[in-house]
Design a protein around this motif. Structure first.
Motif, PDB file in Angstrom:
ATOM      1  N   SER A  27      36.343  33.387  39.376  1.00 22.67           N
ATOM      2  CA  SER A  27      37.770  33.318  39.721  1.00 22.67           C
ATOM      3  C   SER A  27      38.589  34.220  38.801  1.00 22.67           C
ATOM      4  N   ASP A  74      38.142  33.324  47.542  1.00 25.78           N
ATOM      5  CA  ASP A  74      37.535  32.606  46.421  1.00 25.78           C
ATOM      6  C   ASP A  74      36.985  31.267  46.920  1.00 25.78           C
ATOM      7  N   GLU A  75      35.713  31.249  47.232  1.00 26.13           N
ATOM      8  CA  GLU A  75      35.008  30.074  47.756  1.00 26.13           C
ATOM      9  C   GLU A  75      35.784  29.400  48.894  1.00 26.13           C
TER      10      GLU A  75
HETATM   11 MG   LIG Z   1      36.051  29.721  40.579  1.00 30.92          MG
END
Ligand SMILES: [Mg+2]
Ligand SMILES: Nc1ncnc2c1ncn2[C@@H]1O[C@H](COP(=O)(O)OP(=O)(O)O)[C@@H](O)[C@H]1O
Length: 264
Positions: A48, A162-163
């Motif tokens: 991240s 991000d995911e």
């Molecule tokens: Mg992360």
């Protein structure tokens, strides 16, 4: 093909009460224009943090973070983002949520063109007919589809994910991969996908970067051939299984555990 995102020799530490926490230490990632790179690595290794560097929310302590050969100095509207939690506004309809960036980012579109653009994207991800619903009336997978549309509505040149599918059940997640393919075919963007799902990485990306444990450096890069896997059955071909085994092996190294006996 030219390199759109260039990350070279990046180091970054956070200041904490216990002193500096070195998070990134020698990160190199190159994303070609129109490319789609997946980044995998152990939890807490700095994935991240990497997205914050690309989106201009953080500056590296050392090394280059460039878009089109220019250093990233702050957030720009040409970068769209979607996260695990879709954060849609409950007082707006789905259509109004998707249109939001068009109200913020300068553009020449009329009101009706904005509506058409948002409707077009919602149709691509299978949400026609849900335009006037509120976020709470939709399932988690549908909300995430809407959030992908919102991230792309203003035609950003870079899409950072991000995911985004991390909180969804396995079947919903696979549906979302296909929605992502539909978007990728019709919308020209350069993508960076953070994920911990190796099947997702080879299904969606044309290159997979494995990061080491913290402090993260680029440990391994896998090129996914253009020929596949592009539908779910392709994930079970010998070629795909081989790629997954290679990535699994690299993740084991990144996690600092010894690869299991007999693992590919
Ligand atoms: Mg992360
Ligand atoms: N703002 C911050 N201040 C201090 N430490 C942070 C901050 N953000 C993240 N960290 C720490 O940096 C490390 C990497 O975080 P992150 O980039 O979120 O990892 P990942 O996304 O790979 O799980 C973690 O140990 C996390 O606790």
């Amino acid at each position: 093909m030219t390199s759109l995102i260039k990350i070279e020799g990046v180091r970054h530490a956070y200041m904490t009460a216990d002193g500096p926490l070195q998070v990134l230490d020698g990160l190199n990632i190159d994303v070609q224009e129109g490319g789609f790179v997946a980044v995998v690595g152990p939890s807490g290794c700095g994935k991240s943090t990497l997205t914050r560097l690309i989106s201009g929310l953080l500056k590296p302590d050392e090394g280059l973070v460039q878009l089109h050969g220019e250093p990233v100095t702050g957030p720009r509207s040409t970068v769209g983002m979607a996260f695990q939690n879709p954060v849609l506004l409950e007082w707006r309809t789905i259509l109004q949520n998707v249109m939001l960036p068009l109200e913020i980012v300068p553009n020449d579109l009329t009101k009706s063109q904005r509506i058409d653009r948002a409707r077009h994207l919602l149709a691509l991800v299978g949400l026609s007919g849900f335009e006037d619903k509120r976020p709470s009336e939709l399932s988690g997978g549908m909300r995430q589809r809407a959030s992908l549309c919102r991230a792309l509505v203003h035609k950003p040149e870079v899409l950072i994910l991000d995911e985004p599918f991390g909180a969804l059940d396995a079947f919903t997640r696979e549906d979302l991969w296909q929605a992502m393919h539909a978007l990728k075919e019709r919308e020209p963007f350069t993508g960076v996908l953070i994920t911990h799902d190796l099947r997702e990485s080879i299904f969606l990306a044309d290159q997979v970067v494995v990061l080491s444990g913290r402090p993260a450096r680029t440990q391994f890069v896998l090129d996914v051939p253009q020929t596949g896997p592009r539908n779910l059955d392709d994930l079970y071909t010998p070629e795909a299984v081989d790629m997954l085994a290679t990535l699994r092996h690299q993740i084991e190294i990144a996690q600092g555990s010894k690869p299991k006996e007999g693992a590919a």
